[in-house]
Design an enzyme around this catalytic site. Structure first.
Site, PDB file in Angstrom:
ATOM      1  N   ALA A  18       0.723  -1.346  -0.038  1.00 31.88           N
ATOM      2  CA  ALA A  18      -0.154  -0.101   0.207  1.00 31.88           C
ATOM      3  C   ALA A  18       0.756   1.367   0.104  1.00 31.88           C
ATOM      4  O   ALA A  18       2.041   1.033  -0.013  1.00 31.88           O
ATOM      5  CB  ALA A  18      -0.606  -0.277   1.036  1.00 31.88           C
ATOM      6  N   GLU A  41      -1.418  -9.341  -1.243  1.00 33.95           N
ATOM      7  CA  GLU A  41      -2.827 -10.074  -1.240  1.00 33.95           C
ATOM      8  C   GLU A  41      -3.699  -9.681  -2.812  1.00 33.95           C
ATOM      9  O   GLU A  41      -4.609 -10.815  -2.696  1.00 33.95           O
ATOM     10  CB  GLU A  41      -3.741  -8.593  -0.454  1.00 33.95           C
ATOM     11  CG  GLU A  41      -3.193  -8.592   0.963  1.00 33.95           C
ATOM     12  CD  GLU A  41      -4.143  -7.840   1.586  1.00 33.95           C
ATOM     13  OE1 GLU A  41      -4.379  -8.508   2.953  1.00 33.95           O
ATOM     14  OE2 GLU A  41      -3.261  -6.622   1.146  1.00 33.95           O
ATOM     15  N   GLY A  45       0.122  -4.899   0.150  1.00 33.25           N
ATOM     16  CA  GLY A  45      -1.651  -5.413  -0.710  1.00 33.25           C
ATOM     17  C   GLY A  45      -0.859  -6.194  -2.292  1.00 33.25           C
ATOM     18  O   GLY A  45      -2.056  -6.752  -2.763  1.00 33.25           O
ATOM     19  N   GLU A  57       3.219  -6.364   7.547  1.00 27.55           N
ATOM     20  CA  GLU A  57       1.914  -4.594   7.966  1.00 27.55           C
ATOM     21  C   GLU A  57       2.331  -4.753   9.901  1.00 27.55           C
ATOM     22  O   GLU A  57       2.073  -4.228  10.283  1.00 27.55           O
ATOM     23  CB  GLU A  57       0.814  -4.890   8.073  1.00 27.55           C
ATOM     24  CG  GLU A  57       0.382  -3.862   6.579  1.00 27.55           C
ATOM     25  CD  GLU A  57      -0.204  -5.740   5.660  1.00 27.55           C
ATOM     26  OE1 GLU A  57      -0.230  -5.816   4.061  1.00 27.55           O
ATOM     27  OE2 GLU A  57       1.026  -7.044   6.119  1.00 27.55           O
TER      28      GLU A  57
END
Length: 258
Positions: free
Chosen positions: A65, A112, A109, A132
């Site tokens: 992210a 993911e 991300g 994270e």
């Protein structure tokens, strides 16, 4: 016109979407995800497309992210704007097969996003991680729900709690990726596979995808809801803001466990 952060093209019956933020290693912000969602929906609606490939760059598929954007957000900022839900969930609406072609880093991300695809083709250089925890955050775009389903609870706990990075060979052994190919062959391999799949009956492909997802994701909706709320709660945490600011300032964070 907005900057083209995502490129879309047709290669026969295969649709190719390429993430296009090379200077930021394809970091995923709202603009990128909005454009990715729009590209996916356009290919979903295109009767000439039977399968879709999502690719990044050679250095990074997507390096997580965009922390610079989110470092000062509050709980209400993310809760009121439906952060992640409003654009990340688009990929779950796509009924055609989606293949991730992963080269370089697939972090946070990015990992993911790969997990949300139906098939993951990894180059030898691919690296997967959900780091994270280093920011006092948690994987909030499906990571805590899809990763255990893909590789099992023990290995998912290891990756999420320790920020362990997997190389392509480990990811293949664990079942996170479908196959590993040489870097130079990644895109050709993914497009060849997409073309092979797209040559089959689209209604049958869609039925197979839906059936496998039903078996694999039966309890996922409740897990996603719980995960999303837990992610939002992180924005009420001093440690999360400290972690993100320390990341941006290139220093070691000082956590106070609150």
């Amino acid at each position: 016109m907005p900057e083209a952060l995502v490129r879309r093209e047709a290669r026969g019956r295969a649709g190719l979407i390429t993430l296009n933020r090379p200077k930021q290693l394809n970091a995923l912000n709202d603009a990128v995800m909005d454009q990715l969602g729009a590209a996916l929906l356009a290919l979903e609606e295109d009767a000439g497309i039977g399968a879709i490939v999502i690719a990044g760059g050679t250095k990074a598929f997507a390096a997580g992210a965009d922390i610079d954007v989110m470092a000062d957000w509050s709980f209400m900022d993310v809760y009121q704007t439906n952060f992640i839900t409003r654009n990340w969930e688009t990929i779950r609406q796509i009924r055609k097969p989606v293949i991730a072609a992963v080269s370089g880093y697939a972090m946070g991300g990015g990992c993911e996003l790969a997990l949300a695809c139906d098939i993951v083709i990894a180059a030898g250089s691919a690296r997967f991680a959900l780091p994270e925890i280093k920011l006092a955050m948690l994987p909030g775009a499906g990571g805590t729900q899809r990763l255990p389903r893909a590789i099992g609870k023990a290995k998912a706990m290891d990756m999420c709690l320790s920020a362990r990075m997997l190389d392509a060979a480990e990811a293949d052994r664990y079942g996170l990726v479908s196959r590993v190919v040489p870097d130079a062959e990644l895109l050709d391999h993914a497009l060849t596979l997409a073309s092979q799949i797209a040559a089959f009956s689209l209604p049958a492909l869609m039925a197979i995808k839906e059936s496998i997802n039903r078996a694999w994701e039966s309890p996922l909706s409740e897990g996603i809801l719980f995960e999303r709320r837990a992610l939002y709660e992180r924005f009420a945490s001093d440690d999360a803001h400290e972690g993100m600011h320390a990341f941006l300032e290139k220093r070691t964070p000082t956590f106070h466990h609150r």
